[in-house]
Enzyme design. Sequence first.
Site, short mmCIF file in Angstrom:
data_model
loop_
_atom_site.label_atom_id
_atom_site.label_comp_id
_atom_site.label_asym_id
_atom_site.label_seq_id
_atom_site.Cartn_x
_atom_site.Cartn_y
_atom_site.Cartn_z
N LYS A 122 0.84 -1.22 0.00
CA LYS A 122 0.00 0.00 0.00
C LYS A 122 0.87 1.26 0.00
O LYS A 122 0.65 2.17 -0.78
CB LYS A 122 -0.93 0.03 1.24
N ARG A 140 11.82 -5.50 4.86
CA ARG A 140 11.58 -4.06 4.61
C ARG A 140 12.53 -3.18 5.41
O ARG A 140 12.83 -3.43 6.57
CB ARG A 140 10.14 -3.70 5.00
N ARG A 149 -0.44 -8.97 13.34
CA ARG A 149 -1.01 -7.95 12.45
C ARG A 149 -1.82 -8.60 11.33
O ARG A 149 -2.88 -8.09 10.95
CB ARG A 149 0.12 -7.10 11.85
P1 AP5 Z 1 4.83 -1.57 1.83
O1 AP5 Z 1 4.51 -0.74 0.64
O2 AP5 Z 1 5.56 -0.94 2.95
O3 AP5 Z 1 3.50 -2.34 2.34
P2 AP5 Z 1 2.25 -1.82 3.16
O4 AP5 Z 1 1.05 -2.46 2.57
O5 AP5 Z 1 2.26 -0.33 3.24
O6 AP5 Z 1 2.56 -2.48 4.56
P3 AP5 Z 1 2.45 -1.89 6.04
O7 AP5 Z 1 3.21 -2.81 6.93
O8 AP5 Z 1 2.83 -0.44 6.07
O9 AP5 Z 1 0.95 -2.04 6.29
P4 AP5 Z 1 0.22 -1.98 7.62
O10 AP5 Z 1 -1.15 -1.74 7.16
O11 AP5 Z 1 0.39 -3.16 8.49
O12 AP5 Z 1 0.98 -0.83 8.44
P5 AP5 Z 1 0.56 0.66 8.80
O13 AP5 Z 1 1.78 1.46 8.85
O14 AP5 Z 1 -0.57 1.09 7.98
O15 AP5 Z 1 5.67 -2.84 1.29
C1 AP5 Z 1 6.18 -3.82 2.16
C2 AP5 Z 1 7.55 -4.30 1.66
O16 AP5 Z 1 7.38 -4.97 0.41
C3 AP5 Z 1 8.55 -3.17 1.37
O17 AP5 Z 1 9.81 -3.61 1.73
C4 AP5 Z 1 8.46 -2.95 -0.15
O18 AP5 Z 1 9.68 -2.48 -0.69
C5 AP5 Z 1 8.11 -4.35 -0.63
N1 AP5 Z 1 7.21 -4.36 -1.79
C6 AP5 Z 1 6.11 -3.59 -1.99
N2 AP5 Z 1 5.49 -3.93 -3.12
C7 AP5 Z 1 6.21 -4.94 -3.67
C8 AP5 Z 1 6.07 -5.73 -4.85
N3 AP5 Z 1 5.03 -5.54 -5.69
N4 AP5 Z 1 6.99 -6.69 -5.11
C9 AP5 Z 1 8.03 -6.91 -4.24
N5 AP5 Z 1 8.22 -6.19 -3.11
C10 AP5 Z 1 7.32 -5.22 -2.82
O19 AP5 Z 1 0.00 0.47 10.29
C11 AP5 Z 1 0.85 0.14 11.35
C12 AP5 Z 1 0.05 0.03 12.64
O20 AP5 Z 1 -0.56 1.29 12.96
C13 AP5 Z 1 -1.11 -0.97 12.62
O21 AP5 Z 1 -0.69 -2.29 12.90
C14 AP5 Z 1 -2.02 -0.40 13.72
O22 AP5 Z 1 -1.53 -0.71 14.99
C15 AP5 Z 1 -1.87 1.10 13.52
N6 AP5 Z 1 -2.87 1.62 12.58
C16 AP5 Z 1 -2.64 2.14 11.34
N7 AP5 Z 1 -3.77 2.51 10.76
C17 AP5 Z 1 -4.77 2.23 11.64
C18 AP5 Z 1 -6.18 2.35 11.60
N8 AP5 Z 1 -6.80 2.85 10.51
N9 AP5 Z 1 -6.88 1.95 12.68
C19 AP5 Z 1 -6.27 1.48 13.77
N10 AP5 Z 1 -4.94 1.30 13.87
C20 AP5 Z 1 -4.20 1.67 12.80
MG MG Z 2 2.45 1.08 4.82
#
Ligand code: AP5
Ligand code: MG
Length: 216
Positions: free
Chosen positions: A15, A129, A173
């Site tokens: 994402k 990552r 997660r």
């Molecule tokens: P990346 O693009 O970083 O993936 P992502 O989907 O953004 O993963 P996140 O871990 O950020 O998602 P998340 O939803 O768990 O975390 P968030 O920060 O939102 O890609 C991942 C890796 O893969 C990278 O190394 C990249 O280079 C590689 N990659 C990407 N695409 C690729 C491809 N096509 N091919 C190969 N490699 C690829 O949330 C964190 C925490 O915050 C949550 O756990 C929760 O506690 C809290 N939180 C956030 N939002 C909320 C909410 N709305 N409500 C309540 N709590 C929340």
């Molecule tokens: Mg993210």
Amino acid sequence: MPTYIVLLGPPGAGKGTQAKLIAEFTGLAHISSGDLFRENIKNETELGKLAQSFIIKGELVPDDVTIGMIRDRLSRPDCKGGALLDGFPRTTVQADSLAGLLAEFDGKVNYVPYISGSESTLIERLSGRWTCKAQGHIFHEKHNPPQRTGVCDLDGSQLYQREDDKAETVIRRIQVYFTKTAPLITYYRERGLLSEIDGAQPVGKVNADLLSILRQ
Ligand code: AP5
Ligand code: MG
């Protein structure tokens, strides 16, 4: 009318990677709830302290706190033309609140691209990552390595591994995603907004699929 895009998908689906590309292409403000929480944690705000206690366990931050934070962010001038939401909504309560919020700005959710990914792909992505300390630029030790180990290609700042990318937290997660967030797939499909993209493809192909959805 402003344009609002909700990027849906499990942790590690890509994402954030795609949101950065799409924001650049469309000029829309990129709002990542996770990045906003991490910024608050870094600045040691009250919101950051509260969020940290949930994030390190792989749990969701409570809805009221998260919705309040997004409301503030969406009210800023750079969201006048709309926004690209990455990681919000994550529960049906958040999705209902978002609809109400956007109505206040004379808008609605226009597109919901859902980036899918198998559990093994997600684990491999998150464990490799590396994230930039200054601006959250995203790298992967195998799929998108930085030119210099530990240094961001884009702003020269230090790269680090997110605390919630530890193996046991990643598993939690993913579980939380399936119980609390995956119901949004049906929620948005029933509203005719969902388009599924195979997140196992290379970054460029996922991006091409996303852009073709946004052109429709
Ligand atoms: P990346 O693009 O970083 O993936 P992502 O989907 O953004 O993963 P996140 O871990 O950020 O998602 P998340 O939803 O768990 O975390 P968030 O920060 O939102 O890609 C991942 C890796 O893969 C990278 O190394 C990249 O280079 C590689 N990659 C990407 N695409 C690729 C491809 N096509 N091919 C190969 N490699 C690829 O949330 C964190 C925490 O915050 C949550 O756990 C929760 O506690 C809290 N939180 C956030 N939002 C909320 C909410 N709305 N409500 C309540 N709590 C929340
Ligand atoms: Mg993210």
